[in-house]
Enzyme design. Structure first.
Site, mmCIF file in Angstrom:
data_model
loop_
_atom_site.group_PDB
_atom_site.id
_atom_site.type_symbol
_atom_site.label_atom_id
_atom_site.label_comp_id
_atom_site.label_asym_id
_atom_site.label_seq_id
_atom_site.Cartn_x
_atom_site.Cartn_y
_atom_site.Cartn_z
ATOM 1 N N TYR A 119 -22.931 -14.972 -12.515
ATOM 2 C CA TYR A 119 -23.191 -16.191 -11.739
ATOM 3 C C TYR A 119 -24.642 -16.244 -11.255
ATOM 4 O O TYR A 119 -24.899 -16.632 -10.110
ATOM 5 C CB TYR A 119 -22.259 -16.265 -10.512
ATOM 6 N N LYS A 146 -7.600 -6.903 -8.385
ATOM 7 C CA LYS A 146 -8.536 -6.648 -7.278
ATOM 8 C C LYS A 146 -8.184 -5.382 -6.479
ATOM 9 O O LYS A 146 -8.567 -4.308 -6.884
ATOM 10 C CB LYS A 146 -8.640 -7.886 -6.402
ATOM 11 N N TYR A 190 -8.761 -21.186 -8.214
ATOM 12 C CA TYR A 190 -9.549 -20.280 -9.053
ATOM 13 C C TYR A 190 -8.610 -19.210 -9.590
ATOM 14 O O TYR A 190 -7.930 -18.534 -8.826
ATOM 15 C CB TYR A 190 -10.688 -19.619 -8.263
ATOM 16 N N ASP A 213 -0.383 -16.244 -8.044
ATOM 17 C CA ASP A 213 -1.540 -15.409 -8.350
ATOM 18 C C ASP A 213 -1.963 -14.710 -7.060
ATOM 19 O O ASP A 213 -2.646 -15.295 -6.222
ATOM 20 C CB ASP A 213 -2.662 -16.284 -8.924
HETATM 21 C C1 LIG Z 1 -10.695 -12.623 -8.850
HETATM 22 C C2 LIG Z 1 -9.515 -13.455 -9.174
HETATM 23 C C3 LIG Z 1 -9.069 -13.604 -10.509
HETATM 24 C C4 LIG Z 1 -9.806 -13.011 -11.674
HETATM 25 O O1 LIG Z 1 -9.810 -11.612 -11.659
HETATM 26 P P1 LIG Z 1 -10.911 -10.821 -12.534
HETATM 27 O O2 LIG Z 1 -10.533 -9.386 -12.334
HETATM 28 O O3 LIG Z 1 -12.239 -11.168 -11.948
HETATM 29 O O4 LIG Z 1 -10.767 -11.283 -13.936
HETATM 30 C C5 LIG Z 1 -7.942 -14.367 -10.722
HETATM 31 N N1 LIG Z 1 -7.281 -14.947 -9.715
HETATM 32 C C6 LIG Z 1 -7.672 -14.820 -8.424
HETATM 33 C C7 LIG Z 1 -6.879 -15.477 -7.337
HETATM 34 C C8 LIG Z 1 -8.813 -14.082 -8.113
HETATM 35 O O5 LIG Z 1 -9.212 -13.971 -6.839
#
Ligand SMILES: *Cc1c(COP(=O)(O)O)cnc(C)c1O
Length: 433
Positions: A26, A277, A154, A248
């Protein structure tokens, strides 16, 4: 201050190699200031190459839940390193992976029992989409391939996950035509919005496979929060129309919102959950897609073609699974969730004065997330450098200045971080007056 001045006397000999060869995320590589060389980490501290110690407000994109270099996680990785750093998961399985999958299944509510490992969050979301679409194909329902996502969502940076992001985001226009756009809807914040959502999807039911939502907080789309009731409305819609519900939890999972998983606060059970994460406590890269019995059962067949055809090379990496097991030990043994809730109270109190500051549009907190939303988005290069000079690592983006610290950050460090945050926002407002 020029970035060269900042690092001239103490620049490590590899910094020039970094400038020439490392393409940063980015980042406009021509105009962005040089990155700060990080030398080491511990607890909630990032130490720069020149010896400066920064209070880390971001925990490396909210992964380092227990702080950096936690000895229990480091030990688990070291032990696993001697035994078996990696082995393919095709046809083989290993103890850290088996134990981790069973623990995740036990920690998640309902019948979320089947864990598919991946190596990044975006891939875990892609796998969830594949599962949802093939769930219908395997049952002979051919047309259901579209996904409903929400405004300001996202879910990752790969092509299928980009298509789930809000179309008003720049990537959509830049890459128009390279991916199938999905359906974007406003979150059903109240009964009227729920009805509007139902009215919107009803004519397209035969095409819709899944609805995907970041439970309680939309993270990288602007740290926007919604109520547990909103999630329950989405669950009800998915139940009524037989749509697969994907939560998610890559941002929210592992204590960030004050409970181990955000879905617990709504008392709902999605059909698929994605994790990533903080799964390893920030030590190594690992993600997981966890499916319910009902989803998993639709892939059981005498027909080999009904199997899930996916397999990242490094999926279920034993080192990463060992780190994740150690991180889960810490959630079991240490008062991490209490710390997250205490952090929410302290952040709420400490950030409240920002409400009356010029240039501030909103202040919000949930669990270990504190957000100051500004009236206008900015190019925050100056502010980031200002925070470093003040002794903190804070990375504003869009129109928000936020913190997502390690859950273990002691109160005095959190207070200092909040002071730096407020002072920085005030300085930013003066500068832009
Ligand atoms: C960071 C994130 C992703 C993507 O994860 P990466 O390990 O960066 O590919 C997907 N969904 C959410 C809610 C996120 O915070």
């Amino acid at each position: 201050m020029a970035s060269t001045e900042r690092t001239a006397s103490v620049a490590p000999d590899w910094l020039d190699a970094a400038r020439r060869h490392v393409w940063l995320p980015y980042t406009q590589m021509r105009t962005a200031p040089a990155p700060w060389p990080a030398a080491r980490t511990y607890g909630h501290i990032i130490e720069l190459a020149d010896g400066r110690q920064l209070i880390d407000g971001i925990a490396s994109w909210w992964t380092a839940a227990h702080g950096y270099n936690h000895p229990h996680i480091a030990e688990a990785i070291t032990r696993q390193l001697e035994v078996m750093p990696h082995i393919m998961l095709g046809g083989l399985v290993h103890e850290p992976g088996a134990r981790l999958a069973a623990r995740l299944a036990a920690m998640l509510p309902g019948h979320l029992n089947h864990v598919f490992f991946a190596d990044s969050g975006s891939v875990a979301v892609e796998v969830a989409l594949k599962m949802a679409i093939q769930f219908f194909l395997n049952r002979g329902e051919k047309g259901r391939k579209r996904i409903v996502a929400f405004a300001d969502a996202y879910h990752g940076d790969t092509f299928a996950t980009m298509a789930l992001a809000d179309p008003k985001e720049g990537m959509h226009t830049l890459f128009a035509g390279t991916f199938q756009p999905q359906i974007t809807a406003p979150l059903p914040h109240d009964a009227a919005a729920e009805q509007a959502l139902r009215d919107m999807i009803e004519p397209q039911l035969g095409e819709i496979a899944a609805m995907i939502v970041e439970p309680l907080v939309q993270g990288a789309g602007g740290m926007r929060m919604h109520t547990p009731e909103t999630l329950r409305r989405i669950r009800a819609i998915c139940d009524d129309y037989g749509i697969v519900m994907i939560c998610d939890e890559i941002f929210t999972g592992f204590g960030r919102t004050g409970s181990l998983f955000a879905i617990e606060q709504a008392g709902i059970v999605p059909d698929i959950v994605t994790l990533g994460k903080a799964l390893t406590g920030g030590a190594l890269t690992l993600a997981a897609t966890v499916a319910s019995d009902a989803i998993y059962d639709a892939f059981l067949s005498d027909d080999a073609g009904a199997a899930l055809m996916h397999g990242p090379t490094f999926m279920g990496n034993p080192l990463a699974c060992a780190a994740a097991n150690a991180s889960l030990d810490l959630f079991e043994r240490e008062p991490r969730l209490m710390e997250a809730r205490a952090m929410e109270a302290r952040l709420r109190e400490r950030l409240a004065p920002a409400r009356d500051m010029p240039g501030v549009a909103d202040v919000r907190t949930l669990g270990a997330i504190g957000v100051i939303q500004l009236e206008a988005p900015g190019d925050f290069g100056w502010l980031k450098a200002h925070f470093v000079e003040a002794g903190a690592w804070i990375r504003p983006f869009g129109d928000i200045v936020y913190v997502t610290p390690a859950l273990t950050m002691p109160p005095d460090a959190l207070d200092r971080l909040a002071d730096i945050l407020l002072e920085g926002v005030a300085a930013w407002a003066r500068r832009n007056r």
